[in-house]
Design an enzyme around this catalytic site. Structure first.
Site, PDB file in Angstrom:
ATOM      1  N   GLY A  31      25.806  59.587  24.226  1.00  0.00           N
ATOM      2  CA  GLY A  31      26.516  59.532  22.955  1.00  0.00           C
ATOM      3  C   GLY A  31      27.126  60.856  22.566  1.00  0.00           C
ATOM      4  O   GLY A  31      27.047  61.278  21.412  1.00  0.00           O
ATOM      5  N   SER A  33      30.157  63.254  21.849  1.00  0.00           N
ATOM      6  CA  SER A  33      31.574  63.373  21.486  1.00  0.00           C
ATOM      7  C   SER A  33      31.687  64.366  20.339  1.00  0.00           C
ATOM      8  O   SER A  33      30.708  64.637  19.639  1.00  0.00           O
ATOM      9  CB  SER A  33      32.171  62.027  21.073  1.00  0.00           C
ATOM     10  OG  SER A  33      31.543  61.532  19.907  1.00  0.00           O
ATOM     11  N   GLY A  35      32.139  65.886  16.809  1.00  0.00           N
ATOM     12  CA  GLY A  35      31.875  65.336  15.491  1.00  0.00           C
ATOM     13  C   GLY A  35      30.697  64.396  15.430  1.00  0.00           C
ATOM     14  O   GLY A  35      30.424  63.804  14.386  1.00  0.00           O
ATOM     15  N   GLY A  39      27.222  65.424  20.258  1.00  0.00           N
ATOM     16  CA  GLY A  39      28.132  66.520  20.554  1.00  0.00           C
ATOM     17  C   GLY A  39      27.654  67.832  19.967  1.00  0.00           C
ATOM     18  O   GLY A  39      27.673  68.876  20.634  1.00  0.00           O
ATOM     19  N   ASP A  85      28.720  52.759  29.269  1.00  0.00           N
ATOM     20  CA  ASP A  85      28.697  51.893  28.096  1.00  0.00           C
ATOM     21  C   ASP A  85      27.299  51.300  28.028  1.00  0.00           C
ATOM     22  O   ASP A  85      26.958  50.409  28.808  1.00  0.00           O
ATOM     23  CB  ASP A  85      29.755  50.792  28.231  1.00  0.00           C
ATOM     24  CG  ASP A  85      29.736  49.809  27.065  1.00  0.00           C
ATOM     25  OD1 ASP A  85      28.878  49.966  26.164  1.00  0.00           O
ATOM     26  OD2 ASP A  85      30.560  48.873  27.061  1.00  0.00           O
ATOM     27  N   LEU A  86      26.486  51.806  27.115  1.00  0.00           N
ATOM     28  CA  LEU A  86      25.095  51.378  27.050  1.00  0.00           C
ATOM     29  C   LEU A  86      24.949  49.919  26.630  1.00  0.00           C
ATOM     30  O   LEU A  86      23.872  49.337  26.783  1.00  0.00           O
ATOM     31  CB  LEU A  86      24.315  52.281  26.104  1.00  0.00           C
ATOM     32  CG  LEU A  86      24.073  53.691  26.666  1.00  0.00           C
ATOM     33  CD1 LEU A  86      23.653  54.639  25.557  1.00  0.00           C
ATOM     34  CD2 LEU A  86      23.029  53.665  27.767  1.00  0.00           C
ATOM     35  N   ASN A 114      20.588  59.510  22.595  1.00  0.00           N
ATOM     36  CA  ASN A 114      21.182  59.736  21.279  1.00  0.00           C
ATOM     37  C   ASN A 114      22.187  58.665  20.886  1.00  0.00           C
ATOM     38  O   ASN A 114      22.379  58.409  19.700  1.00  0.00           O
ATOM     39  CB  ASN A 114      21.851  61.114  21.277  1.00  0.00           C
ATOM     40  CG  ASN A 114      22.759  61.331  20.095  1.00  0.00           C
ATOM     41  OD1 ASN A 114      22.311  61.667  19.001  1.00  0.00           O
ATOM     42  ND2 ASN A 114      24.064  61.127  20.311  1.00  0.00           N
ATOM     43  N   SER A 164      15.730  56.086  13.512  1.00  0.00           N
ATOM     44  CA  SER A 164      16.191  56.257  12.137  1.00  0.00           C
ATOM     45  C   SER A 164      15.122  55.743  11.193  1.00  0.00           C
ATOM     46  O   SER A 164      14.318  54.868  11.568  1.00  0.00           O
ATOM     47  CB  SER A 164      17.479  55.469  11.909  1.00  0.00           C
ATOM     48  OG  SER A 164      17.805  55.394  10.533  1.00  0.00           O
ATOM     49  N   TYR A 185      22.439  36.248  10.820  1.00  0.00           N
ATOM     50  CA  TYR A 185      22.732  37.663  11.069  1.00  0.00           C
ATOM     51  C   TYR A 185      22.953  38.454   9.780  1.00  0.00           C
ATOM     52  O   TYR A 185      23.673  38.026   8.879  1.00  0.00           O
ATOM     53  CB  TYR A 185      23.983  37.773  11.943  1.00  0.00           C
ATOM     54  CG  TYR A 185      24.300  39.195  12.372  1.00  0.00           C
ATOM     55  CD1 TYR A 185      23.510  39.845  13.304  1.00  0.00           C
ATOM     56  CD2 TYR A 185      25.401  39.880  11.847  1.00  0.00           C
ATOM     57  CE1 TYR A 185      23.795  41.140  13.715  1.00  0.00           C
ATOM     58  CE2 TYR A 185      25.697  41.173  12.254  1.00  0.00           C
ATOM     59  CZ  TYR A 185      24.883  41.791  13.186  1.00  0.00           C
ATOM     60  OH  TYR A 185      25.173  43.077  13.586  1.00  0.00           O
TER      61      TYR A 185
END
Length: 327
Positions: A31, A33, A35, A39, A85-86, A114, A164, A185
């Site tokens: 993950g 990138s 920002g 990253g 691509d997880l 992450n 989280s 959902y």
């Protein structure tokens, strides 16, 4: 003796304290990138001169951009890129095969899971799993286990799983993890289920591989940070949806204002989890604000403290990815 850390601790403070522990390490982070938490994490630890930074992400252009930034700023740090691509088990298998093929990188000292998605509309992965479950749990579960030999080849192997306090929004729904094909959902409940899975996964890794192989594994809550993770959300609407979910569950977060963090504080717990030497005494722990979470003052739901639930999820995860990992 290192000073105690708290919610105000910054990435630079920890990099300074752990400089000698980060130097010459091989660190794989998903993950990644500009920002994003991933990253900012790799850019922060690059200052301490790890031997290799293995950068994994879905978007090849963003991956190349951050690789270029690191190689320009820190030419002594070697960088490898992995496109993954997880949410796709096929993509995960290809990425793991790529990592395992690198003879010049025989170990991965620290793996930081992450990458993730948050509160997306209902959709299924290519293999037919709800997308939060696929991207946030099943992909990392498979990726980690497929490269575990390289991780265990380290003298001090460590795995970090970014969860989280959103785990408060749902225990794991063992009999209905796909939300009745979308009929029941709720995107916040789906996110919560996947974050619960993250904590249980780290617990299982510690229990299965801690004593036998010296592996340390931790999950964490980085804090509430405005990153590109939530760019797709209309917060004028979706914040009400989150508050409604919390209020329905009786969570205090339904009535309080969120204490947000900037990135430099947000990735501090990543760095703490990845390198703090004293954490060996708390293998498998869930961390927040650069300390082991305290159920009295931090949000820690009972469904993420059960070894029984962790083992149950491990066995289900093996079934869903179609491969057993009997450690």
């Amino acid at each position: 003796m290192l000073a105690p850390y708290d919610t105000d601790t910054t990435a630079d403070e920890l990099v300074n304290d752990y400089n000698h522990l980060i130097k010459d390490k091989v660190v794989l982070t998903t993950g990644v990138s500009s920002g994003s938490l991933g990253g900012f994490f790799v850019q922060s630890i690059a200052k301490a001169k790890p031997a290799w930074l293995i950068l994994a992400a879905r978007n090849a252009d963003k991956l190349q951009q951050i690789a270029n930034d690191i190689m320009t700023a820190y030419p002594d740090v070697k960088v490898r890129k992995v496109k993954v691509d997880l949410g796709s088990l096929e993509s995960v298998r290809n990425a793991a095969a790529q990592v395992n093929s690198w003879d010049d990188v025989p170990v991965v000292d620290v793996m930081v899971n992450n990458a993730g998605v948050m509160a997306v509309d209902y959709q299924l992965s290519p293999e037919g799993f709800e997308s939060h479950l696929a991207t946030n749990h099943l992909g990392p579960f498979l990726f980690t286990n497929l490269i575990i030999k390289k991780i265990l080849a380290s003298k001090s192997p460590r795995i970090v799983v970014v969860s989280s306090d959103g785990h408060r929004l749902n225990p794991f729904r063992f009999d209905d993890y796909n939300f009745d094909a979308g009929k029941s959902y709720n995107k916040w409940f789906a996110y919560g289920q996947s974050k619960t899975a993250n904590i249980l996964f780290a617990m299982s890794l510690a229990e299965k591989l801690g004593l036998k192989h010296g592996l340390l594994a931790f999950s964490l809550h980085p804090g509430v940070i405005w990153t590109n993770l939530g760019n797709h959300l209309d917060w004028d609407v979706d914040l009400d949806g989150l508050r409604s979910a919390d209020k329905a569950l009786g969570n205090r977060e339904g009535w309080k204002e969120f204490d947000t963090k900037p990135l430099e504080r947000g990735v501090a717990t990543h760095i703490y989890a990845a390198f703090d030497p004293a954490l060996k005494a708390n293998n498998g722990a869930y961390l927040i604000d650069s300390h082991v979470a305290d159920p009295q003052s931090d949000t820690v739901k009972p469904w993420v403290t059960s070894s029984f639930e962790a083992e149950r999820l491990w066995r289900l995860s093996e079934k869903l990815v179609g491969e057993k990992f009997p450690y």
